[in-house]
Design a protein around this motif. Structure first.
Motif, PDB file in Angstrom:
ATOM      1  N   ALA A   1      -0.758  16.557  -0.402  1.00 11.82           N
ATOM      2  CA  ALA A   1      -0.361  16.672   0.999  1.00 11.82           C
ATOM      3  C   ALA A   1       0.652  17.793   1.137  1.00 11.82           C
ATOM      4  O   ALA A   1       1.351  18.149   0.169  1.00 11.82           O
ATOM      5  N   VAL A   2       0.739  18.378   2.316  1.00 13.99           N
ATOM      6  CA  VAL A   2       1.854  19.272   2.639  1.00 13.99           C
ATOM      7  C   VAL A   2       2.996  18.411   3.149  1.00 13.99           C
ATOM      8  O   VAL A   2       2.789  17.527   3.998  1.00 13.99           O
ATOM      9  N   THR A   3       4.186  18.631   2.611  1.00 19.54           N
ATOM     10  CA  THR A   3       5.373  17.928   3.108  1.00 19.54           C
ATOM     11  C   THR A   3       6.356  18.958   3.647  1.00 19.54           C
ATOM     12  O   THR A   3       6.479  20.063   3.117  1.00 19.54           O
ATOM     13  N   SER A   4       7.051  18.592   4.724  1.00 25.09           N
ATOM     14  CA  SER A   4       7.993  19.507   5.368  1.00 25.09           C
ATOM     15  C   SER A   4       9.096  18.707   6.046  1.00 25.09           C
ATOM     16  O   SER A   4       9.083  17.475   6.036  1.00 25.09           O
ATOM     17  N   THR A   5      10.015  19.410   6.697  1.00 20.97           N
ATOM     18  CA  THR A   5      11.152  18.746   7.335  1.00 20.97           C
ATOM     19  C   THR A   5      11.100  18.802   8.856  1.00 20.97           C
ATOM     20  O   THR A   5      11.979  18.233   9.509  1.00 20.97           O
TER      21      THR A   5
ATOM     22  N   ARG B   1       8.803  23.812   2.693  1.00 21.26           N
ATOM     23  CA  ARG B   1       7.499  23.153   2.738  1.00 21.26           C
ATOM     24  C   ARG B   1       6.853  23.279   1.369  1.00 21.26           C
ATOM     25  O   ARG B   1       6.934  24.328   0.730  1.00 21.26           O
ATOM     26  N   PHE B   2       6.139  22.216   0.996  1.00 20.04           N
ATOM     27  CA  PHE B   2       5.456  22.234  -0.302  1.00 20.04           C
ATOM     28  C   PHE B   2       4.084  21.581  -0.190  1.00 20.04           C
ATOM     29  O   PHE B   2       3.877  20.666   0.610  1.00 20.04           O
ATOM     30  N   TYR B   3       3.151  22.070  -1.021  1.00 20.23           N
ATOM     31  CA  TYR B   3       2.001  21.249  -1.384  1.00 20.23           C
ATOM     32  C   TYR B   3       2.526  20.246  -2.405  1.00 20.23           C
ATOM     33  O   TYR B   3       2.988  20.624  -3.490  1.00 20.23           O
ATOM     34  N   THR B   4       2.476  18.973  -2.049  1.00 15.55           N
ATOM     35  CA  THR B   4       3.061  17.918  -2.873  1.00 15.55           C
ATOM     36  C   THR B   4       1.969  17.008  -3.408  1.00 15.55           C
ATOM     37  O   THR B   4       1.026  16.661  -2.681  1.00 15.55           O
ATOM     38  N   MET B   5       2.075  16.646  -4.677  1.00 20.52           N
ATOM     39  CA  MET B   5       1.084  15.784  -5.338  1.00 20.52           C
ATOM     40  C   MET B   5       1.680  14.414  -5.622  1.00 20.52           C
ATOM     41  O   MET B   5       2.835  14.300  -6.045  1.00 20.52           O
ATOM     42  N   ALA B   6       0.880  13.373  -5.369  1.00 16.64           N
ATOM     43  CA  ALA B   6       1.235  12.012  -5.786  1.00 16.64           C
ATOM     44  C   ALA B   6       0.154  11.534  -6.745  1.00 16.64           C
ATOM     45  O   ALA B   6      -1.024  11.482  -6.381  1.00 16.64           O
ATOM     46  N   ARG B   7       0.563  11.198  -7.993  1.00 19.11           N
ATOM     47  CA  ARG B   7      -0.410  10.771  -9.008  1.00 19.11           C
ATOM     48  C   ARG B   7      -0.043   9.391  -9.528  1.00 19.11           C
ATOM     49  O   ARG B   7       1.104   9.145  -9.927  1.00 19.11           O
ATOM     50  N   TRP B   8      -1.018   8.481  -9.512  1.00 18.03           N
ATOM     51  CA  TRP B   8      -0.833   7.162 -10.093  1.00 18.03           C
ATOM     52  C   TRP B   8      -1.084   7.278 -11.598  1.00 18.03           C
ATOM     53  O   TRP B   8      -2.161   7.723 -12.027  1.00 18.03           O
ATOM     54  N   ASP B   9      -0.094   6.911 -12.426  1.00 17.75           N
ATOM     55  CA  ASP B   9      -0.241   7.066 -13.876  1.00 17.75           C
ATOM     56  C   ASP B   9      -0.623   5.761 -14.577  1.00 17.75           C
ATOM     57  O   ASP B   9      -0.630   5.683 -15.805  1.00 17.75           O
ATOM     58  N   GLY B  10      -0.962   4.751 -13.793  1.00 22.27           N
ATOM     59  CA  GLY B  10      -1.303   3.445 -14.343  1.00 22.27           C
ATOM     60  C   GLY B  10      -0.200   2.427 -14.170  1.00 22.27           C
ATOM     61  O   GLY B  10      -0.448   1.218 -14.209  1.00 22.27           O
ATOM     62  N   ASP B  11       1.031   2.947 -13.942  1.00 20.11           N
ATOM     63  CA  ASP B  11       2.181   2.060 -13.744  1.00 20.11           C
ATOM     64  C   ASP B  11       2.957   2.389 -12.476  1.00 20.11           C
ATOM     65  O   ASP B  11       3.495   1.490 -11.828  1.00 20.11           O
ATOM     66  N   THR B  12       3.022   3.666 -12.138  1.00 13.67           N
ATOM     67  CA  THR B  12       3.834   4.086 -11.002  1.00 13.67           C
ATOM     68  C   THR B  12       3.265   5.364 -10.401  1.00 13.67           C
ATOM     69  O   THR B  12       2.435   6.052 -11.027  1.00 13.67           O
ATOM     70  N   TRP B  13       3.692   5.680  -9.196  1.00 11.69           N
ATOM     71  CA  TRP B  13       3.296   6.921  -8.546  1.00 11.69           C
ATOM     72  C   TRP B  13       4.293   8.019  -8.917  1.00 11.69           C
ATOM     73  O   TRP B  13       5.490   7.866  -8.733  1.00 11.69           O
TER      74      TRP B  13
ATOM     75  N   ALA C   1       0.811  -1.225   0.000  1.00 14.64           N
ATOM     76  CA  ALA C   1       0.000   0.000   0.000  1.00 14.64           C
ATOM     77  C   ALA C   1       0.842   1.271   0.000  1.00 14.64           C
ATOM     78  O   ALA C   1       0.304   2.365  -0.209  1.00 14.64           O
ATOM     79  N   LEU C   2       2.138   1.152   0.207  1.00 15.93           N
ATOM     80  CA  LEU C   2       3.007   2.334   0.286  1.00 15.93           C
ATOM     81  C   LEU C   2       3.068   3.049  -1.057  1.00 15.93           C
ATOM     82  O   LEU C   2       3.416   2.462  -2.079  1.00 15.93           O
ATOM     83  N   VAL C   3       2.756   4.340  -1.040  1.00 17.10           N
ATOM     84  CA  VAL C   3       2.848   5.181  -2.231  1.00 17.10           C
ATOM     85  C   VAL C   3       4.259   5.732  -2.388  1.00 17.10           C
ATOM     86  O   VAL C   3       4.856   5.676  -3.459  1.00 17.10           O
ATOM     87  N   HIS C   4       4.782   6.287  -1.284  1.00 16.31           N
ATOM     88  CA  HIS C   4       6.115   6.902  -1.342  1.00 16.31           C
ATOM     89  C   HIS C   4       6.713   6.916   0.061  1.00 16.31           C
ATOM     90  O   HIS C   4       6.027   7.236   1.033  1.00 16.31           O
TER      91      HIS C   4
END
Length: 526
Positions: free
Chosen positions: A366-370, A381-393, A337-340
Motif C-alpha cells: 500500500a502507499v502510506t502518507s500523512t 510517502r512510501f510504498y509500504t509492505m505488510a508481510r505475515w511471517d507465520g507469527d506476526t505482521w 482482522a487488523l493488520v496494523h
C-alpha cells in the motif's frame, strides 16, 4: 437499485411516477441502441407524453424484458482501430482552483492517463498458457477524447501481435475511470469482463465471450449495482466475486455463482462505514486486504485489515487462522482482522496489491502518507509492505513515492526473488498521480529493497497504475498508461518485460486487423 438479472427491473408498489419515468427513460435508451427495436422506441416515445399510461407502460416493459431476456441478449463485437487510453481527472483542466475533496494548491487529488485505473479493480490482465496469450481489459477513449469505451484485447506471444481491441461496452459519454473494467477467464476458456458501476448512480455490467480464448464477441449477462469488481474463478466451483456496494459508505460484499449467470444474493463482508480492498486467489483460497474509512470519509482512509476464505465465502479467517463473524462492524475496527494500526501513527493507507509468498503467507503493498492532499503535505510517502511471517505482521517500506494514488505491482518469483514495479520516481508532473517507472528487488522476503532499474525516464507525461497480469509471462510483465496530471492529453498504453529493459507501446491507431507493438527507443535499456 437491486441486482438486475437479464435486463429485468424490480418495481415496488410505492415507487412514484418520477422513479417510473427514470426507469422508462433508461429502457427507452436501451431500445434506441437496439436497431431491431426502433419501432418499439418510437411507439414508447409517443406514449410517454401521457401521464395516465406511464405506470402501465413501465410495468409492461418490465414484465416483457424479463420474458425476453434470452431473445434480447446484447452482443458486443465492434472493433476499434487502435489502443487509446482514457484520460480522467477529479478537476479537468485544473488552473489552480481549490475545491476541497477534488483539487488543491498543487493540483487535482488524482488524474492523468487512467486507462489501467484503479488498484481495486482486479484482475487487469491474465496470461493463459493454453492460448499463449495475455488477455487484458482497460478504459479506452473514443477518438482519443474524454469518452469511456470499455475495451478487451490480448497480446499473442506466438506472433508478437495485438488485434484491434473489442468495444465491450460504450459508457455513452461517461468519462469517469471509476467505471473501468476487469478481466478474467473460467476453466473452460471463456473470457469474462466485469464493467464497474459508480456509486448508486451508474450500474455495472457482466459480459462473457461467445467463444473460448477469444475477445471477438461478448454477450451481456447482467446489469446491476456494483463497484470495484474483483471476480475470482475457482476451478470446479465457479465465481467468488468480491465487490463494493454503496450502503453505509463503500462497504465490501461478495457473491457466488457456478456459471456466472445465476448469482447468490450479495453478502456483506465488511461494513465499518467504508473500505477499499485488493484481493488474490490461488487454488481454493481467496485472500483480501482492505483499508478503513473513519466516519465514512475516504480522505481519512487508514489502517490495514486481512481476511481469507477457503470455502467460497462460507467462513472467513484471519492470517493466524481465527474464524471471524461477518460482516465486520464498527466493533471490529481494532479486532482480529487488523493488520496494523496506521491511524495511531497518523498515516493514511492506499492499498495497491496482495500476493502469497512461497510459504503461502500473505504480502500486502500500500502507499502510506500523512495527508490526503497532493504535494508536499503528505510527505513522507512510501510504498509500504505488510508481510505475515507465520507469527506476526512485519511492516517495511519498499520505496518513497510522490502521490497518494501512485500504484505498483508485486511479483513473487522463484528463488526467493520479489520484484516490485511502480512509478516510484518523480515524473514531469512532480506531485501528480504516477511518475517514472522503476523496478525494485528484494531477496530477503521484503526486509530490504534495492532499486535495480529505471524502466522509463525523461518522459513527457506521468506513467500511472502499473498493473501485474495474473501468471505473468516474462514478455508481458506489467502494463500501464501515461498522461498529464494537470490537463487533458492523449494517453498511451505500454507494457514491459520481466527484465524491465524494454518498453513497448501499443499501437495508438491501426489500419490493419493486427499490428505489432513498437519498442520505445528512448527507454531501451541495453
Amino acid at each position: 437499485m437491486a441486482f438486475l438479472r437479464g435486463g429485468g427491473v424490480h418495481i415496488t408498489d410505492n415507487q412514484d411516477k418520477r422513479n417510473l419515468r427514470m426507469i422508462l427513460d433508461e429502457r427507452l435508451a436501451v431500445m434506441k441502441r437496439r436497431k431491431n427495436d426502433i419501432g418499439n422506441f418510437c411507439h414508447c416515445a409517443l406514449l410517454i407524453r401521457s401521464q395516465a399510461l406511464l405506470t402501465v407502460l413501465a410495468l409492461l416493459w418490465c414484465f416483457a424484458s424479463s420474458a425476453r431476456a434470452e431473445e434480447a441478449t446484447i452482443v458486443a463485437n465492434e472493433k476499434y482501430p487502435g489502443y487509446q487510453s482514457l484520460w480522467y481527472s477529479h478537476t479537468p483542466d485544473w488552473k489552480g482552483e481549490i475545491i476541497p475533496g477534488r483539487s488543491y494548491e498543487y493540483g487535482p487529488k488524482q488524474g492523468g492517463g487512467l486507462g489501467t485505473y484503479q488498484a481495486v479493480h482486479l484482475p487487469r490482465a491474465v496470461y493463459v498458457p493454453e492460448a499463449e496469450k495475455t488477455f487484458f481489459a482497460y478504459g479506452g477513449a473514443k477518438n482519443g477524447g474524454r469518452h469511456l469505451l470499455v475495451m478487451a484485447s490480448y497480446y499473442d506471444h506466438r506472433t508478437g501481435m495485438v488485434p484491434q481491441p473489442t468495444i465491450v461496452h460504450d459508457k455513452e459519454g461517461v468519462d469517469d475511470a471509476h467505471d473501468n473494467p476487469v478481466i478474467t477467464l473460467d476453466e473452460h476458456g471463456h473470457v469474462w469482463v466485469f464493467v464497474a458501476g459508480r456509486s448508486r448512480v451508474r450500474p455495472g455490467f457482466i459480459y462473457r465471450s461467445l467463444e473460448p480464448y477469444s475477445t471477438d464477441a461478448f454477450e451481456q449477462l447482467l446489469e446491476g449495482e456494483f463497484a470495484y469488481p474483483q471476480p475470482w474463478w475457482l476451478e470446479g466451483k465457479g465465481f467468488l466475486w468480491l465487490h463494493t456496494r454503496y450502503t453505509r459508505g463503500r462497504e465490501l460484499y461478495f457473491a457466488t455463482s457456478a456459471d456466472g449467470r445465476s448469482w447468490s444474493e450479495p453478502q456483506k463482508l465488511a461494513g465499518m462505514r467504508g473500505h477499499y480492498q485488493v484481493s488474490h486467489a490461488e487454488g481454493e483460497r481467496v485472500v483480501t486486504a482492505f483499508s478503513w474509512h473513519p466516519e465514512g470519509k475516504v480522505d481519512l482512509r487508514t489502517n490495514l485489515y486481512y481476511l481469507e476464505t477457503r470455502d467460497m465465502g462460507t467462513t472467513w479467517q484471519t492470517a493466524d487462522g481465527q474464524t471471524v463473524d461477518i460482516p465486520l462492524t464498527d466493533d471490529d475496527v481494532h479486532g482480529a482482522a487488523l493488520v496494523h494500526d496506521f491511524q495511531a501513527e497518523g498515516r493514511l493507507v492506499y492499498v495497491n496489491d496482495i500476493r502469497l509468498d512461497a510459504a503461502g503467507n500473505p504480502v500486502v503493498v500500500a502507499v502510506t502518507s500523512t495527508d490526503h492532499r497532493p504535494g508536499p503535505y503528505g510527505e513522507p510517502r512510501f510504498y509500504t509492505m505488510a508481510r505475515w511471517d507465520g507469527d506476526t505482521w512485519r511492516i517495511r517500506n519498499i520505496a518513497p513515492t510522490t502521490n497518494n494514488y501512485d500504484m505498483g505491482s508485486l511479483h513473487i518469483e522463484e528463488g526467493n526473488v520479489w520484484r516490485f514495479m511502480a512509478p516510484s520516481e518523480p515524473g514531469p508532473q512532480r506531485w501528480g498521480t504516477g511518475g517514472e517507472v522503476a523496478a525494485w528487488l528484494s531477496t530477503d522476503q521484503g526486509e530490504t529493497w534495492t532499486k535495480t532499474r529505471d524502466i522509463t525516464w525523461d518522459s513527457p507525461r506521468n506513467h500511472s497504475y502499473v498493473r501485474r497480469p495474473l501468471d505473468a509471462h516474462d514478455d508481458f510483465y506489467a502494463m500501464w498508461a501515461d498522461g498529464n496530471w494537470y490537463t487533458f492529453t492523449q494517453s498511451f498504453l505500454y507494457f514491459t518485460n520481466r527484465a524491465g529493459d524494454r518498453v513497448w507501446q501499443l499501437p495508438y491507431t491501426m489500419d490493419e486487423e493486427f499490428a505489432a507493438p513498437e519498442v520505445v527507443e528512448r527507454w531501451r535499456g541495453d
